[in-house]
Design a protein around this motif. Structure first.
Motif, PDB file in Angstrom:
ATOM      1  N   SER A 171      69.796  33.026  49.181  1.00 34.81           N
ATOM      2  CA  SER A 171      68.831  31.413  48.495  1.00 34.81           C
ATOM      3  C   SER A 171      69.983  30.367  49.316  1.00 34.81           C
ATOM      4  O   SER A 171      71.010  30.628  49.998  1.00 34.81           O
ATOM      5  CB  SER A 171      69.386  31.584  47.197  1.00 34.81           C
ATOM      6  N   GLU A 172      69.384  29.382  49.650  1.00 35.93           N
ATOM      7  CA  GLU A 172      70.150  27.982  49.663  1.00 35.93           C
ATOM      8  C   GLU A 172      71.323  28.252  49.438  1.00 35.93           C
ATOM      9  O   GLU A 172      72.758  27.588  49.573  1.00 35.93           O
ATOM     10  CB  GLU A 172      69.021  27.434  49.851  1.00 35.93           C
ATOM     11  N   GLU A 173      70.826  28.151  48.022  1.00 37.48           N
ATOM     12  CA  GLU A 173      72.733  27.690  47.204  1.00 37.48           C
ATOM     13  C   GLU A 173      73.644  28.816  47.293  1.00 37.48           C
ATOM     14  O   GLU A 173      74.690  28.464  47.347  1.00 37.48           O
ATOM     15  CB  GLU A 173      72.472  27.879  46.086  1.00 37.48           C
ATOM     16  N   LEU A 213      73.903  30.776  49.915  1.00 38.75           N
ATOM     17  CA  LEU A 213      74.899  30.097  51.185  1.00 38.75           C
ATOM     18  C   LEU A 213      75.235  29.170  51.407  1.00 38.75           C
ATOM     19  O   LEU A 213      76.668  29.048  52.220  1.00 38.75           O
ATOM     20  CB  LEU A 213      73.829  29.485  52.378  1.00 38.75           C
ATOM     21  N   ARG A 214      75.286  27.865  50.817  1.00 39.36           N
ATOM     22  CA  ARG A 214      75.925  27.000  50.063  1.00 39.36           C
ATOM     23  C   ARG A 214      77.694  27.220  50.038  1.00 39.36           C
ATOM     24  O   ARG A 214      78.958  26.732  50.025  1.00 39.36           O
ATOM     25  CB  ARG A 214      75.679  26.213  49.494  1.00 39.36           C
TER      26      ARG A 214
END
Length: 147
Positions: free
Chosen positions: A3-5, A7-8
């Motif tokens: 998920s994008e989260e 990756l952050r």
């Protein structure tokens, strides 16, 4: 799929506690080599590699990669038109061999971390963390190559 989260989270630098755990693993590997009687009188260099020394390790996914380079032996490759050999440079053959040095490093790691914490791979020894005080580590035994 990540998920994008996630990756952050991964792209943030290691936290202070993770940095301390990485440092502790590195210090313990260094201590394992220094304390092992089979390495007394031998020259070696411990070189952190990969994401840890470059400060690019992923948060919550940290480990350390360490190369233990034996400095008193090397693998030569003399390819020159003059026909020079190691003797031309003052070098002589050694009675050491890589398999023995690799085993010596393995024994030093077992003495420090225990055999249950160590897995031998084809190139590296994986040291598994059994507590939260340090991170996993990969230790690569190496000889220098000189051409």
């Amino acid at each position: 799929m990540i998920s994008e989260e996630q990756l952050r989270v991964y792209t943030k630098p290691a936290s202070d506690s993770e940095e301390l755990q990485c440092d502790r693993s590195t210090r313990m590997i260094r201590a394992a080599m220094e304390e092992f009687q089979g390495l007394k009188g031998r020259r070696y260099k411990i070189i952190p590699q990969g994401s840890y020394p470059n400060n690019t390790n992923a948060r919550r996914n940290s480990d350390v990669d360490i190369c233990v380079v034996m400095e008193d032996v090397f693998i030569p490759n003399y390819q020159n038109a003059k026909g020079e050999t190691g003797e031309s440079y003052g070098f002589s053959d050694s009675d050491k061999n890589y398999a023995d040095d690799r085993d010596t490093i393995r024994r030093a790691l077992v003495q420090k971390f225990g055999s249950a914490s160590l897995t031998a791979g084809k190139k590296a020894f994986d040291i598994h963390s059994v507590s939260g005080s340090r991170v996993d580590a990969d230790v690569v035994p190496a000889w220098r190559f000189r051409a």
